[in-house]
Structure formats: C-alpha cells, structure tokens
Scaffold this active site. Structure first.
Site, PDB file in Angstrom:
ATOM      1  N   GLN A  34      -4.316  12.846   7.857  1.00 34.03           N
ATOM      2  CA  GLN A  34      -4.780  12.792   9.239  1.00 34.03           C
ATOM      3  C   GLN A  34      -4.101  13.869  10.080  1.00 34.03           C
ATOM      4  O   GLN A  34      -3.164  14.541   9.633  1.00 34.03           O
ATOM      5  CB  GLN A  34      -4.474  11.419   9.835  1.00 34.03           C
ATOM      6  CG  GLN A  34      -3.007  11.043   9.761  1.00 34.03           C
ATOM      7  CD  GLN A  34      -2.765   9.553   9.738  1.00 34.03           C
ATOM      8  OE1 GLN A  34      -3.573   8.761  10.235  1.00 34.03           O
ATOM      9  NE2 GLN A  34      -1.651   9.133   9.165  1.00 34.03           N
ATOM     10  N   HIS A  65       4.478  -4.200  20.485  1.00 32.27           N
ATOM     11  CA  HIS A  65       5.421  -4.485  19.405  1.00 32.27           C
ATOM     12  C   HIS A  65       6.097  -5.847  19.579  1.00 32.27           C
ATOM     13  O   HIS A  65       6.258  -6.586  18.601  1.00 32.27           O
ATOM     14  CB  HIS A  65       6.459  -3.372  19.302  1.00 32.27           C
ATOM     15  CG  HIS A  65       5.904  -2.093  18.754  1.00 32.27           C
ATOM     16  ND1 HIS A  65       6.208  -0.841  19.264  1.00 32.27           N
ATOM     17  CD2 HIS A  65       5.039  -1.859  17.734  1.00 32.27           C
ATOM     18  CE1 HIS A  65       5.571   0.083  18.577  1.00 32.27           C
ATOM     19  NE2 HIS A  65       4.847  -0.507  17.658  1.00 32.27           N
ATOM     20  N   ASP A  89       6.008   3.865  12.688  1.00 33.77           N
ATOM     21  CA  ASP A  89       6.801   4.276  13.855  1.00 33.77           C
ATOM     22  C   ASP A  89       8.044   3.407  14.041  1.00 33.77           C
ATOM     23  O   ASP A  89       8.943   3.747  14.805  1.00 33.77           O
ATOM     24  CB  ASP A  89       5.956   4.294  15.126  1.00 33.77           C
ATOM     25  CG  ASP A  89       5.327   2.944  15.477  1.00 33.77           C
ATOM     26  OD1 ASP A  89       5.968   1.907  15.250  1.00 33.77           O
ATOM     27  OD2 ASP A  89       4.191   2.949  15.993  1.00 33.77           O
ATOM     28  N   GLU A 109       3.607   2.066   4.752  1.00 33.44           N
ATOM     29  CA  GLU A 109       3.087   3.154   5.592  1.00 33.44           C
ATOM     30  C   GLU A 109       2.430   4.213   4.713  1.00 33.44           C
ATOM     31  O   GLU A 109       3.002   4.668   3.727  1.00 33.44           O
ATOM     32  CB  GLU A 109       4.216   3.763   6.414  1.00 33.44           C
ATOM     33  CG  GLU A 109       3.885   5.075   7.111  1.00 33.44           C
ATOM     34  CD  GLU A 109       2.712   4.979   8.082  1.00 33.44           C
ATOM     35  OE1 GLU A 109       1.808   5.833   7.990  1.00 33.44           O
ATOM     36  OE2 GLU A 109       2.695   4.055   8.921  1.00 33.44           O
ATOM     37  N   ASP A 141      -0.756   3.813   0.110  1.00 39.99           N
ATOM     38  CA  ASP A 141      -1.771   2.882   0.595  1.00 39.99           C
ATOM     39  C   ASP A 141      -1.237   1.453   0.595  1.00 39.99           C
ATOM     40  O   ASP A 141      -0.616   1.006  -0.386  1.00 39.99           O
ATOM     41  CB  ASP A 141      -3.017   2.973  -0.291  1.00 39.99           C
ATOM     42  CG  ASP A 141      -4.149   2.124   0.250  1.00 39.99           C
ATOM     43  OD1 ASP A 141      -4.910   2.628   1.082  1.00 39.99           O
ATOM     44  OD2 ASP A 141      -4.264   0.945  -0.161  1.00 39.99           O
ATOM     45  N   GLY A 143      -2.773  -1.255   0.287  1.00 40.31           N
ATOM     46  CA  GLY A 143      -3.370  -2.053  -0.780  1.00 40.31           C
ATOM     47  C   GLY A 143      -2.574  -1.956  -2.058  1.00 40.31           C
ATOM     48  O   GLY A 143      -2.389  -2.956  -2.781  1.00 40.31           O
ATOM     49  N   ASP A 162      -0.053  -3.565  11.621  1.00 45.20           N
ATOM     50  CA  ASP A 162       0.267  -2.565  12.645  1.00 45.20           C
ATOM     51  C   ASP A 162      -0.443  -1.276  12.235  1.00 45.20           C
ATOM     52  O   ASP A 162       0.181  -0.263  11.927  1.00 45.20           O
ATOM     53  CB  ASP A 162       1.782  -2.372  12.720  1.00 45.20           C
ATOM     54  CG  ASP A 162       2.219  -1.628  13.976  1.00 45.20           C
ATOM     55  OD1 ASP A 162       1.330  -1.205  14.736  1.00 45.20           O
ATOM     56  OD2 ASP A 162       3.428  -1.458  14.178  1.00 45.20           O
ATOM     57  N   PRO A 169     -11.860   4.972   8.917  1.00 43.10           N
ATOM     58  CA  PRO A 169     -12.050   5.131   7.467  1.00 43.10           C
ATOM     59  C   PRO A 169     -10.765   5.028   6.658  1.00 43.10           C
ATOM     60  O   PRO A 169     -10.785   4.567   5.515  1.00 43.10           O
ATOM     61  CB  PRO A 169     -12.666   6.537   7.353  1.00 43.10           C
ATOM     62  CG  PRO A 169     -13.317   6.776   8.672  1.00 43.10           C
ATOM     63  CD  PRO A 169     -12.461   6.079   9.677  1.00 43.10           C
TER      64      PRO A 169
END
Length: 289
Positions: A34, A65, A89, A109, A141, A143, A162, A169
C-alpha cells in the site's frame, strides 16, 4: 481530486470528504502492499493514511484506541491473552497493556513499513508499547497468523479488529464468514471479538453487511456507538461472542478500573460505556433491516 499543499482531503464516504488544513508537505512512501502517507495538520496534529484513507491522528486517536481496547477488556473478568488484527501503529496494544492481567498480546500486522513509519512520525501513538515484553509482533497476513495459532493450539480471550475498512481489498477476506468462523474457534471460553463496523452515516451498506455477517457466525453480537472526529463523527463497534455477553454495570466497570489500577483515561469511562449501547432509531433500523 487533486490535493493542494494547504489542504488534505480525507474520504469519509461516497461523494464526501473532510477537508483538513496541512501545515507541512506530506511524506509518502510505498510498500509492497500500500501507499503510506504521514501528514502534519493544524487541527488533527500528526496523522497517517493508507491508500488515501486516514487511519489515526495524534489529536483524537485515544478515542478509538481506548474504546476498542477497554470496552471488551473491562467486560471480561480477567483477560490474559489478546490478538490484535492490524494494529501496527501500537495504539490498541498501548491501551491493553494498562490491564495488568494481560499476559500476552499478539499483533498481526501485514506491513512492516507501516510499523516503522508510524513509530518514527507518530511515536506517541504506541508510546513504547511495541517494545514491551508482553507484546509480540507477527508480520504478514492476519489469516496466516490465525492459522498458525490454530496449529499450535493458541487461543485468546480477546480478538480485536484494528484494521482498514471491511471493503478494503487488502483485508476484505478478514471480514468474511470463513475468517470470522476461524476467529470464533480461537476464542477462549468467555472470549470476545471486537470489530469496527464503521460509520453508520457515511458507510451504511458496508456497516449493515458486516453486522449481518457477524450475526451469521456469532450467537451474541452487541453494537456500540462512539465518536471519532477523524472518521466523520459517529462510529460503530460491535462485540461478538459464542457465549452470552452478560450485562456489566457501571459500578462493576468502575470497580475493575480501580482493581486493575488503570490510570485516568482521556475518553473512556463507565457511564460512557453503558450509554454507547443506546442506539439512535436510524442506526438501530440500519442494523436490524
């Protein structure tokens, strides 16, 4: 829409943007996954965006948070293990660490560059949480992280979403029934999932769809309404469990705050916790249609 040096345009929903005054040029970098952009702004302080969507700002991040962490952590009698999906973060981990009963927090993450950039540009968000020995950062990932937990028999009292928007996507699969079922399987008895549904005004279709999916997997789902200025105001969360979610009184919440010696918080309090379950008629209709 082209953005000027002076103004940042933050998308809230179809055809709607929040215009924020910049005080410096943005810093943009690209990861495998990204575009990461950090901003200096007049009203929101430092903030970061992923693919153009604002994630958190130093001015109001405590609202999301604190709510994401303490709503379910204080309803649980003694949470010990937590999984944060996303959360690179460090803000949600920072809040969970205020509970001394928490022995371990796993952060799943996707993007290591998000972790590095936010630590550098917005250090107050994590406030050192990512260096705490009770916190483990697992890159990749979410998952795959959850599957690895299943294979080694690891389960959690709390699983907190979060993440970016449910229709993004990069994480749409993490809001789909197969993954929600996998989360349900990884909860300890009495465990809770906590999901960000989104903005009921700016994202009604996505909010209603995710709420339906949660109800299709979990027998007990309880939405709560908070406010986050960066997200356009009203923002829905939902706690979900395979077991009944008992009502926790204001007095019980206050007692647990005291017993756990949690320092004064900037947003969350027991009265606000209880009030968040009272939904406006239009929001209730959206979620029950």
């Amino acid at each position: 829409m082209k953005q000027s040096l002076q103004h940042l345009l933050i998308p809230l929903g179809d055809g709607v943007r929040l215009e924020v005054e910049r005080t410096a040029e943005s810093v943009e970098l690209h990861s495998r996954w990204q575009t990461i952009r950090t901003e200096h702004t007049a009203r929101f302080g430092e903030l970061y965006c992923l693919d153009g969507d604002a994630m958190v700002s130093t001015a109001d991040e405590f609202m999301i948070h604190e709510s994401l962490a303490h709503h379910v952590a204080l309803e649980h009698t003694s949470p010990r293990r937590a999984l944060i999906l996303g959360g690179g973060d460090g803000g949600t981990a920072r809040e969970l660490l205020k509970h001394p009963c928490i022995d371990a927090i796993v952060i799943a993450e996707l993007d290591e560059r998000v972790v590095a950039r936010v630590r550098e540009a917005l250090p107050t968000v994590s406030a050192g949480a990512l260096d705490n020995p009770r916190v483990t950062l697992r890159l990749g990932d979410a998952g795959e992280t959850l599957e690895a937990s299943r294979q080694c028999g690891e389960r959690f009292d709390l699983i907190l979403f979060d993440l970016t928007a449910s229709d993004d996507p990069a994480c749409a699969h993490l809001h789909a029934p197969p993954f929600l079922n996998a989360c349900a399987d990884r909860l300890m008895p009495g465990g809770r999932l906590h999901v960000q549904l989104g903005s009921p005004f700016y994202q009604p279709e996505a909010v209603a769809a995710l709420h339906r999916r949660l109800n299709g997997v979990f027998p007990y789902v309880r939405p709560a309404l908070i406010s986050v200025p960066l997200y356009g105001g009203p923002w829905l969360l939902a706690a979900a469990s395979v077991e009944a979610l008992p009502e926790t009184s204001e007095a019980q919440l206050a007692q647990r705050l005291a017993e756990r010696a949690i320092p004064p918080l900037r947003y969350y309090n027991p009265a606000l916790h209880r009030a968040s379950f009272a939904l406006p008629n239009d929001v209730h209709a959206l979620l029950t249609a």
